[in-house]
Scaffold this motif. Structure first.
Motif, PDB file in Angstrom:
ATOM      1  N   PHE A 189     -15.211   4.010  -1.690  1.00 35.18           N
ATOM      2  CA  PHE A 189     -15.510   2.584  -1.563  1.00 35.18           C
ATOM      3  C   PHE A 189     -14.643   1.752  -2.518  1.00 35.18           C
ATOM      4  O   PHE A 189     -14.254   0.635  -2.183  1.00 35.18           O
ATOM      5  N   ARG A 190     -14.338   2.321  -3.676  1.00 37.40           N
ATOM      6  CA  ARG A 190     -13.477   1.614  -4.643  1.00 37.40           C
ATOM      7  C   ARG A 190     -12.064   1.447  -4.055  1.00 37.40           C
ATOM      8  O   ARG A 190     -11.482   0.362  -4.102  1.00 37.40           O
ATOM      9  N   LEU A 191     -11.562   2.517  -3.491  1.00 41.30           N
ATOM     10  CA  LEU A 191     -10.228   2.485  -2.882  1.00 41.30           C
ATOM     11  C   LEU A 191     -10.184   1.473  -1.734  1.00 41.30           C
ATOM     12  O   LEU A 191      -9.249   0.673  -1.622  1.00 41.30           O
ATOM     13  N   TYR A 192     -11.214   1.512  -0.911  1.00 45.04           N
ATOM     14  CA  TYR A 192     -11.308   0.602   0.241  1.00 45.04           C
ATOM     15  C   TYR A 192     -11.250  -0.851  -0.241  1.00 45.04           C
ATOM     16  O   TYR A 192     -10.524  -1.676   0.325  1.00 45.04           O
ATOM     17  N   ARG A 193     -11.989  -1.149  -1.333  1.00 47.04           N
ATOM     18  CA  ARG A 193     -12.024  -2.512  -1.881  1.00 47.04           C
ATOM     19  C   ARG A 193     -10.663  -2.893  -2.480  1.00 47.04           C
ATOM     20  O   ARG A 193     -10.158  -3.993  -2.266  1.00 47.04           O
ATOM     21  N   ASP A 194     -10.043  -1.966  -3.205  1.00 45.49           N
ATOM     22  CA  ASP A 194      -8.735  -2.237  -3.816  1.00 45.49           C
ATOM     23  C   ASP A 194      -7.675  -2.548  -2.749  1.00 45.49           C
ATOM     24  O   ASP A 194      -6.862  -3.454  -2.910  1.00 45.49           O
ATOM     25  N   PRO A 204     -16.664 -19.680   4.627  1.00 45.52           N
ATOM     26  CA  PRO A 204     -17.506 -18.792   3.804  1.00 45.52           C
ATOM     27  C   PRO A 204     -18.767 -18.329   4.527  1.00 45.52           C
ATOM     28  O   PRO A 204     -19.269 -17.237   4.244  1.00 45.52           O
ATOM     29  N   ASP A 205     -19.244 -19.135   5.482  1.00 41.93           N
ATOM     30  CA  ASP A 205     -20.448 -18.728   6.232  1.00 41.93           C
ATOM     31  C   ASP A 205     -20.194 -17.467   7.075  1.00 41.93           C
ATOM     32  O   ASP A 205     -21.139 -16.793   7.485  1.00 41.93           O
ATOM     33  N   HIS A 206     -18.930 -17.207   7.379  1.00 36.88           N
ATOM     34  CA  HIS A 206     -18.606 -16.025   8.195  1.00 36.88           C
ATOM     35  C   HIS A 206     -18.110 -14.856   7.349  1.00 36.88           C
ATOM     36  O   HIS A 206     -17.641 -13.856   7.884  1.00 36.88           O
ATOM     37  N   GLY A 207     -18.205 -15.012   6.038  1.00 36.73           N
ATOM     38  CA  GLY A 207     -17.726 -13.959   5.139  1.00 36.73           C
ATOM     39  C   GLY A 207     -18.669 -12.765   5.104  1.00 36.73           C
ATOM     40  O   GLY A 207     -19.874 -12.893   5.327  1.00 36.73           O
ATOM     41  N   ILE A 208     -18.112 -11.605   4.832  1.00 40.41           N
ATOM     42  CA  ILE A 208     -18.928 -10.397   4.641  1.00 40.41           C
ATOM     43  C   ILE A 208     -18.538  -9.760   3.307  1.00 40.41           C
ATOM     44  O   ILE A 208     -17.447 -10.020   2.790  1.00 40.41           O
ATOM     45  N   ALA A 209     -19.428  -8.928   2.800  1.00 40.68           N
ATOM     46  CA  ALA A 209     -19.165  -8.293   1.497  1.00 40.68           C
ATOM     47  C   ALA A 209     -18.451  -6.959   1.700  1.00 40.68           C
ATOM     48  O   ALA A 209     -18.448  -6.398   2.797  1.00 40.68           O
ATOM     49  N   ASP A 210     -17.866  -6.462   0.610  1.00 41.12           N
ATOM     50  CA  ASP A 210     -17.296  -5.112   0.631  1.00 41.12           C
ATOM     51  C   ASP A 210     -18.449  -4.122   0.780  1.00 41.12           C
ATOM     52  O   ASP A 210     -19.557  -4.387   0.292  1.00 41.12           O
ATOM     53  N   PRO A 211     -18.197  -2.991   1.415  1.00 39.47           N
ATOM     54  CA  PRO A 211     -19.269  -2.000   1.492  1.00 39.47           C
ATOM     55  C   PRO A 211     -19.578  -1.459   0.096  1.00 39.47           C
ATOM     56  O   PRO A 211     -18.670  -1.340  -0.727  1.00 39.47           O
ATOM     57  N   VAL A 212     -20.831  -1.186  -0.176  1.00 36.29           N
ATOM     58  CA  VAL A 212     -21.199  -0.672  -1.511  1.00 36.29           C
ATOM     59  C   VAL A 212     -21.830   0.710  -1.399  1.00 36.29           C
ATOM     60  O   VAL A 212     -22.484   1.036  -0.404  1.00 36.29           O
ATOM     61  N   ILE A 225       0.875  -1.186   0.000  1.00 36.78           N
ATOM     62  CA  ILE A 225       0.000   0.000   0.000  1.00 36.78           C
ATOM     63  C   ILE A 225       0.908   1.232   0.000  1.00 36.78           C
ATOM     64  O   ILE A 225       1.832   1.326   0.816  1.00 36.78           O
ATOM     65  N   THR A 226       0.638   2.151  -0.919  1.00 33.28           N
ATOM     66  CA  THR A 226       1.501   3.345  -0.992  1.00 33.28           C
ATOM     67  C   THR A 226       1.108   4.335   0.117  1.00 33.28           C
ATOM     68  O   THR A 226       0.005   4.264   0.668  1.00 33.28           O
ATOM     69  N   ARG A 227       2.015   5.267   0.373  1.00 32.38           N
ATOM     70  CA  ARG A 227       1.739   6.316   1.372  1.00 32.38           C
ATOM     71  C   ARG A 227       0.541   7.144   0.904  1.00 32.38           C
ATOM     72  O   ARG A 227      -0.253   7.604   1.709  1.00 32.38           O
ATOM     73  N   ASP A 228       0.437   7.322  -0.416  1.00 35.39           N
ATOM     74  CA  ASP A 228      -0.672   8.102  -0.960  1.00 35.39           C
ATOM     75  C   ASP A 228      -2.002   7.381  -0.725  1.00 35.39           C
ATOM     76  O   ASP A 228      -2.996   7.996  -0.309  1.00 35.39           O
ATOM     77  N   GLU A 229      -2.011   6.074  -0.972  1.00 33.76           N
ATOM     78  CA  GLU A 229      -3.237   5.305  -0.711  1.00 33.76           C
ATOM     79  C   GLU A 229      -3.600   5.370   0.778  1.00 33.76           C
ATOM     80  O   GLU A 229      -4.765   5.536   1.133  1.00 33.76           O
ATOM     81  N   ARG A 258      -8.261  -3.659   0.295  1.00 31.98           N
ATOM     82  CA  ARG A 258      -8.626  -4.962   0.879  1.00 31.98           C
ATOM     83  C   ARG A 258      -8.113  -6.103   0.006  1.00 31.98           C
ATOM     84  O   ARG A 258      -7.534  -7.075   0.495  1.00 31.98           O
ATOM     85  N   GLN A 259      -8.283  -5.941  -1.321  1.00 30.27           N
ATOM     86  CA  GLN A 259      -7.850  -6.980  -2.267  1.00 30.27           C
ATOM     87  C   GLN A 259      -6.338  -7.178  -2.213  1.00 30.27           C
ATOM     88  O   GLN A 259      -5.849  -8.307  -2.198  1.00 30.27           O
ATOM     89  N   LYS A 260      -5.595  -6.077  -2.163  1.00 32.02           N
ATOM     90  CA  LYS A 260      -4.134  -6.166  -2.150  1.00 32.02           C
ATOM     91  C   LYS A 260      -3.641  -6.839  -0.862  1.00 32.02           C
ATOM     92  O   LYS A 260      -2.705  -7.643  -0.890  1.00 32.02           O
ATOM     93  N   VAL A 261      -4.302  -6.508   0.232  1.00 37.59           N
ATOM     94  CA  VAL A 261      -3.922  -7.106   1.519  1.00 37.59           C
ATOM     95  C   VAL A 261      -4.236  -8.608   1.499  1.00 37.59           C
ATOM     96  O   VAL A 261      -3.436  -9.435   1.952  1.00 37.59           O
ATOM     97  N   GLN A 262      -5.375  -8.952   0.937  1.00 37.46           N
ATOM     98  CA  GLN A 262      -5.795 -10.357   0.839  1.00 37.46           C
ATOM     99  C   GLN A 262      -4.771 -11.177   0.033  1.00 37.46           C
ATOM    100  O   GLN A 262      -4.381 -12.276   0.428  1.00 37.46           O
ATOM    101  N   LEU A 263      -4.323 -10.615  -1.085  1.00 35.25           N
ATOM    102  CA  LEU A 263      -3.319 -11.289  -1.919  1.00 35.25           C
ATOM    103  C   LEU A 263      -1.999 -11.461  -1.169  1.00 35.25           C
ATOM    104  O   LEU A 263      -1.348 -12.500  -1.268  1.00 35.25           O
ATOM    105  N   THR A 264      -1.634 -10.444  -0.423  1.00 41.15           N
ATOM    106  CA  THR A 264      -0.377 -10.486   0.345  1.00 41.15           C
ATOM    107  C   THR A 264      -0.408 -11.610   1.374  1.00 41.15           C
ATOM    108  O   THR A 264       0.560 -12.367   1.536  1.00 41.15           O
TER     109      THR A 264
END
Ligand SMILES: O=C(O)CCC(=O)C(=O)O
Ligand SMILES: [Fe+2]
Length: 314
Positions: free
Chosen positions: A173-178, A304-312, A112-116, A180-186
């Motif tokens: 919300f887009r930034l928040y999801r992006d 998966p039963d404990h999963g939640i969605a990204d905020p929309v 995650i960049t300092r700007d993000e 989250r995705q990068k952290v998940q991959l890491t």
């Protein structure tokens, strides 16, 4: 008070120089040398004690040895420390290829960049400016809408209704999801699992901590805890820091607690710290002494039963 070894009676017949100083003769040189030797010994002793104290405090004082896993000033591409898994996962349903078999902790400053981090922090600031705890710890959960207000929580989405779109933007919300995705991959990469086997879980939330005295138990963020015990569904915990230790606040370091050794992570905007959520990673956050500390706790589960969605943005 040290003396040069002579009694007042011994000094009575000694010739005196102007200024009432004892003349330097062979008969008085020996005691003066004793005095110098004593002084030298005292100074050396004091230095040794001081050096010992400094070493002791740098090692964490009576907390045992402290190792800094991530200094505030360093930019870590990635550091991973494997630790044996606790048995905590055995009492939960196992998801092969996801539930921790390899446990440990990692830190990276390059995902995650300092700007993000700055832009994510602005989202936290906007949301938290609408409320805030009376005590030192406030949270904002964009998934459930929970926001600290006074001694309680309100549901931001229920409270603001459609007006919430004047607070947050689609881009937020887009930034928040992006992020989250990068952290998940890491996390998936570090633990050798597939990113698609991980599900975001609750609570995933922003935290804002300052040095105001706690008013309710919710403000007491500094207790040592195990995330899997505290939150149940967590298998992998991550923290994205949004402010800089010693520039924005002091205290507030993250501490992995082990017998005889503490390992600290100094928050730095853009730093991602992640770890398996069982008791192999018992941890606490130091009390914040001054300033304000922002972070996001982003949690993942294998169930998966404990999963939640990204905020929309609706
Ligand atoms: O903010 C941190 O550094 C840690 C927070 C934490 O331990 C948690 O949310 O469970
Ligand atoms: Fe925690």
């Amino acid at each position: 008070m040290p003396t040069d070894g002579r009694s007042p009676a011994d000094l009575a017949g000694t010739p005196r120089l102007p200024g009432n100083r004892v003349r330097s003769t062979k008969s008085v040189r020996a005691p003066r040398e004793v005095q110098r030797k004593w002084l030298r010994t005292s100074v050396l002793g004091a230095c040794a004690v001081l050096a010992g104290l400094l070493l002791w405090s740098s090692m964490g004082g009576d907390d045992g040895v402290t190792e800094v896993l991530a200094h505030r000033g360093e930019i870590l591409p990635g550091r991973f420390i494997e630790v044996p898994c606790s048995e905590d996962y055995d009492s939960h349903r196992r998801f092969e290829g996801c539930s921790p078999r390899k446990c440990g902790r990692g830190i990276t400053d390059t995902v995650i960049t300092r700007d993000e981090a700055q832009r994510i922090r602005s989202i936290a600031e906007k949301g938290l400016s609408l409320g805030g705890s009376d005590g030192g710890a406030s949270i904002l959960d964009l998934h459930s809408g929970a926001l600290s207000v006074g001694k309680h929580f309100v549901n931001l989405y229920r409270y603001f209704g459609d007006k919430i779109q004047t607070v947050f933007s689609e881009e937020d919300f887009r930034l928040y999801r992006d992020v989250r995705q990068k952290v998940q991959l890491t996390i998936a990469q570090a633990f050798g699992i597939s990113a698609s086997s991980l599900y975001l879980t609750k609570p995933t939330f922003f935290s804002r901590i300052n040095s105001t005295e706690a008013r309710t138990a919710h403000d007491e963020y500094w207790h040592a805890h195990v995330d899997k015990v505290t939150y149940g569904s967590f298998d992998y915990t991550s923290l994205l820091y949004l402010s800089d230790y010693l520039d924005d606040f002091s205290g507030g370091r993250f501490v992995f607690m082990e017998e005889g050794a503490n390992r600290t992570v100094e928050p730095r905007a853009g730093r991602v710290s992640f770890f398996t959520s069982g008791s192999e990673n018992l941890h606490r956050v130091e009390k914040v002494q001054w300033g304000t500390r922002y972070a996001v706790t982003i949690a993942f589960t294998c169930n998966p039963d404990h999963g939640i969605a990204d905020p929309v943005f609706t």
